[in-house]
Scaffold this motif. Structure first.
Motif, PDB file in Angstrom:
ATOM      1  N   TYR A  29       0.849  -1.196   0.000  1.00  0.00           N
ATOM      2  CA  TYR A  29       0.000   0.000   0.000  1.00  0.00           C
ATOM      3  C   TYR A  29       0.881   1.242   0.000  1.00  0.00           C
ATOM      4  CZ  TYR A  29       0.959   1.168   4.912  1.00  0.00           C
ATOM      5  OH  TYR A  29       1.567   1.548   6.081  1.00  0.00           O
ATOM      6  N   THR A  30       0.321   2.348  -0.430  1.00  0.00           N
ATOM      7  CA  THR A  30       0.999   3.640  -0.379  1.00  0.00           C
ATOM      8  C   THR A  30       0.012   4.679   0.113  1.00  0.00           C
ATOM      9  OG1 THR A  30       2.311   5.257  -1.641  1.00  0.00           O
ATOM     10  CG2 THR A  30       0.441   4.255  -2.772  1.00  0.00           C
ATOM     11  N   GLY A  31       0.515   5.713   0.756  1.00  0.00           N
ATOM     12  CA  GLY A  31      -0.387   6.701   1.327  1.00  0.00           C
ATOM     13  C   GLY A  31       0.237   8.078   1.411  1.00  0.00           C
ATOM     14  N   LEU A  32      -0.617   9.067   1.472  1.00  0.00           N
ATOM     15  CA  LEU A  32      -0.206  10.458   1.650  1.00  0.00           C
ATOM     16  C   LEU A  32      -0.819  10.971   2.944  1.00  0.00           C
ATOM     17  CD1 LEU A  32       1.262  12.897   0.341  1.00  0.00           C
ATOM     18  CD2 LEU A  32      -0.944  13.538  -0.650  1.00  0.00           C
ATOM     19  N   GLU A  33       0.002  11.605   3.779  1.00  0.00           N
ATOM     20  CA  GLU A  33      -0.448  12.031   5.106  1.00  0.00           C
ATOM     21  C   GLU A  33      -0.085  13.488   5.366  1.00  0.00           C
ATOM     22  OE1 GLU A  33       0.231   9.250   8.354  1.00  0.00           O
ATOM     23  OE2 GLU A  33       1.149  10.883   9.506  1.00  0.00           O
ATOM     24  N   VAL A  34      -1.013  14.221   5.958  1.00  0.00           N
ATOM     25  CA  VAL A  34      -0.759  15.599   6.389  1.00  0.00           C
ATOM     26  C   VAL A  34      -1.030  15.678   7.886  1.00  0.00           C
ATOM     27  CG1 VAL A  34      -1.244  16.662   4.165  1.00  0.00           C
ATOM     28  CG2 VAL A  34      -3.107  16.316   5.789  1.00  0.00           C
ATOM     29  N   ASP A 185      -9.991  -0.779  -1.775  1.00  0.00           N
ATOM     30  CA  ASP A 185      -8.615  -0.330  -1.993  1.00  0.00           C
ATOM     31  C   ASP A 185      -8.271   0.966  -1.267  1.00  0.00           C
ATOM     32  OD1 ASP A 185      -8.184  -2.477  -3.770  1.00  0.00           O
ATOM     33  OD2 ASP A 185      -9.102  -1.345  -5.405  1.00  0.00           O
ATOM     34  N   TRP A 186      -9.242   1.839  -1.060  1.00  0.00           N
ATOM     35  CA  TRP A 186      -8.986   3.158  -0.488  1.00  0.00           C
ATOM     36  C   TRP A 186      -9.425   3.234   0.982  1.00  0.00           C
ATOM     37  CZ3 TRP A 186      -6.086   6.890  -2.584  1.00  0.00           C
ATOM     38  CH2 TRP A 186      -5.854   6.844  -3.958  1.00  0.00           C
ATOM     39  N   THR A 187      -8.538   3.790   1.815  1.00  0.00           N
ATOM     40  CA  THR A 187      -8.801   3.960   3.240  1.00  0.00           C
ATOM     41  C   THR A 187      -8.362   5.352   3.687  1.00  0.00           C
ATOM     42  OG1 THR A 187      -8.423   1.600   3.679  1.00  0.00           O
ATOM     43  CG2 THR A 187      -8.317   3.086   5.558  1.00  0.00           C
ATOM     44  N   TYR A 225      -3.282  14.085  12.689  1.00  0.00           N
ATOM     45  CA  TYR A 225      -2.952  13.708  11.314  1.00  0.00           C
ATOM     46  C   TYR A 225      -4.174  13.181  10.566  1.00  0.00           C
ATOM     47  CZ  TYR A 225      -2.994   8.760  12.697  1.00  0.00           C
ATOM     48  OH  TYR A 225      -3.359   7.514  13.146  1.00  0.00           O
ATOM     49  N   LEU A 226      -4.078  13.253   9.254  1.00  0.00           N
ATOM     50  CA  LEU A 226      -5.090  12.717   8.348  1.00  0.00           C
ATOM     51  C   LEU A 226      -4.366  12.135   7.154  1.00  0.00           C
ATOM     52  CD1 LEU A 226      -8.098  12.450   7.407  1.00  0.00           C
ATOM     53  CD2 LEU A 226      -7.800  14.681   6.306  1.00  0.00           C
ATOM     54  N   ASN A 227      -4.690  10.898   6.809  1.00  0.00           N
ATOM     55  CA  ASN A 227      -4.045  10.320   5.632  1.00  0.00           C
ATOM     56  C   ASN A 227      -5.024   9.531   4.792  1.00  0.00           C
ATOM     57  OD1 ASN A 227      -4.148   7.476   6.353  1.00  0.00           O
ATOM     58  ND2 ASN A 227      -2.436   7.833   7.766  1.00  0.00           N
ATOM     59  N   ALA A 228      -4.646   9.357   3.545  1.00  0.00           N
ATOM     60  CA  ALA A 228      -5.401   8.533   2.606  1.00  0.00           C
ATOM     61  C   ALA A 228      -4.435   7.527   2.007  1.00  0.00           C
ATOM     62  CB  ALA A 228      -6.014   9.396   1.510  1.00  0.00           C
ATOM     63  N   SER A 229      -4.802   6.250   1.991  1.00  0.00           N
ATOM     64  CA  SER A 229      -3.912   5.222   1.471  1.00  0.00           C
ATOM     65  C   SER A 229      -4.634   4.346   0.450  1.00  0.00           C
ATOM     66  CB  SER A 229      -3.373   4.355   2.618  1.00  0.00           C
ATOM     67  OG  SER A 229      -4.424   3.704   3.304  1.00  0.00           O
ATOM     68  N   TYR A 230      -3.823   3.838  -0.467  1.00  0.00           N
ATOM     69  CA  TYR A 230      -4.325   2.953  -1.529  1.00  0.00           C
ATOM     70  C   TYR A 230      -3.642   1.596  -1.405  1.00  0.00           C
ATOM     71  CZ  TYR A 230      -5.203   1.037  -6.159  1.00  0.00           C
ATOM     72  OH  TYR A 230      -5.578   0.222  -7.214  1.00  0.00           O
ATOM     73  N   ARG A 231      -4.421   0.554  -1.327  1.00  0.00           N
ATOM     74  CA  ARG A 231      -3.910  -0.812  -1.162  1.00  0.00           C
ATOM     75  C   ARG A 231      -3.945  -1.541  -2.495  1.00  0.00           C
ATOM     76  NH1 ARG A 231      -5.931  -4.724   3.800  1.00  0.00           N
ATOM     77  NH2 ARG A 231      -4.714  -6.594   3.293  1.00  0.00           N
ATOM     78  N   PHE A 232      -2.804  -2.112  -2.896  1.00  0.00           N
ATOM     79  CA  PHE A 232      -2.758  -2.779  -4.213  1.00  0.00           C
ATOM     80  C   PHE A 232      -2.037  -4.120  -4.155  1.00  0.00           C
ATOM     81  CE2 PHE A 232       0.719   0.203  -3.703  1.00  0.00           C
ATOM     82  CZ  PHE A 232       1.837  -0.505  -4.092  1.00  0.00           C
TER      83      PHE A 232
END
Length: 232
Positions: A29-34, A185-187, A225-232
């Protein structure tokens, strides 16, 4: 944060990282966090500083701990994941301008930082959509503090002074929050994070008659924090 605590956290995270490739039930998975929050900062000097002096006020205004992070990791199981991260802190800047009848003084402080590291999370699934997340990370930080002073008079004469300080060291963190599965896929996740920095102190030395020295110390940080991640 003691060496013993650092060693324990490092052992837990490192074990999870090395075990991950041996487990078949895993997804990348990969994610972007702020995130945003504040450092626990302090100021000190070897000379007396007035309460309203710009250098003293800067300590409280340079404690921003906002950041942007990219995560790349792997689910060992549906409940355990490990990851690596790269993080850039938002630039904190404070400027002061003082003007009298003859001169204009400008004092400026600027703080920057970034991190690299690894971490591990445990996810407790309430149901198919909601989960509780708790984990920790261990990394390397680089923090810099720049000081600039300039003066101009009404005759066009000018002078300037620059000082810089850079620190590097270990950072360890704990996090807890909640996640929601938008799709398979999206969390998205949100929560609270606490970070501890080892020896994150900046010293600015000046070649004046008093050999004055300023110290700014940025210790722990509390952040949302808040993040969105994609699982593949």
């Amino acid at each position: 944060m003691t060496i013993k605590n650092q060693t324990f956290i490092a052992s837990v995270i490192s074990s999870a990282v090395f075990i991950a490739p041996a487990v078949s039930a895993s997804d990348w998975y990969t994610g972007l966090e702020v995130g945003g929050g504040k450092h626990s900062s302090s100021f000190s000097s070897n000379v007396e500083v007035d309460k309203d002096d710009p250098v003293k006020e800067a300590a409280g205004k340079l404690d921003s701990a906002n950041y942007l992070r990219i995560n790349l990791g792997r689910y060992i199981t549906d409940n355990v994941r490990v990851y690596g991260y790269a993080q850039s802190g938002s630039k904190s800047e404070v400027s002061y301008i003082e003007t009298d009848f003859e001169t204009t003084d400008k004092t400026k402080f600027e703080k920057n930082d970034y991190q690299f590291g690894v971490g591990s999370d445990y996810l407790y699934q309430f149901n198919d959509d909601w989960s509780f997340v708790a984990g920790g990370n261990l990394g390397y930080y680089n923090s810099s503090l720049d000081f600039k002073f300039s003066q101009k008079d009404d005759e066009g004469n000018s002078a300037s002074l620059k000082k810089s300080s850079t620190n590097r060291g270990a950072v360890a963190g704990l996090n807890a929050g909640f996640g929601y599965n938008l799709t398979e896929d999206w969390t998205i996740e949100t929560g609270l994070k606490y970070s501890m920095f080892n020896d994150n102190e900046h010293k600015l030395k000046f070649d004046d008659e008093e050999n004055s020295q300023l110290k700014y110390k940025y210790k722990d940080a509390t952040q949302y924090y808040l993040n969105a991640s994609y699982r593949f």
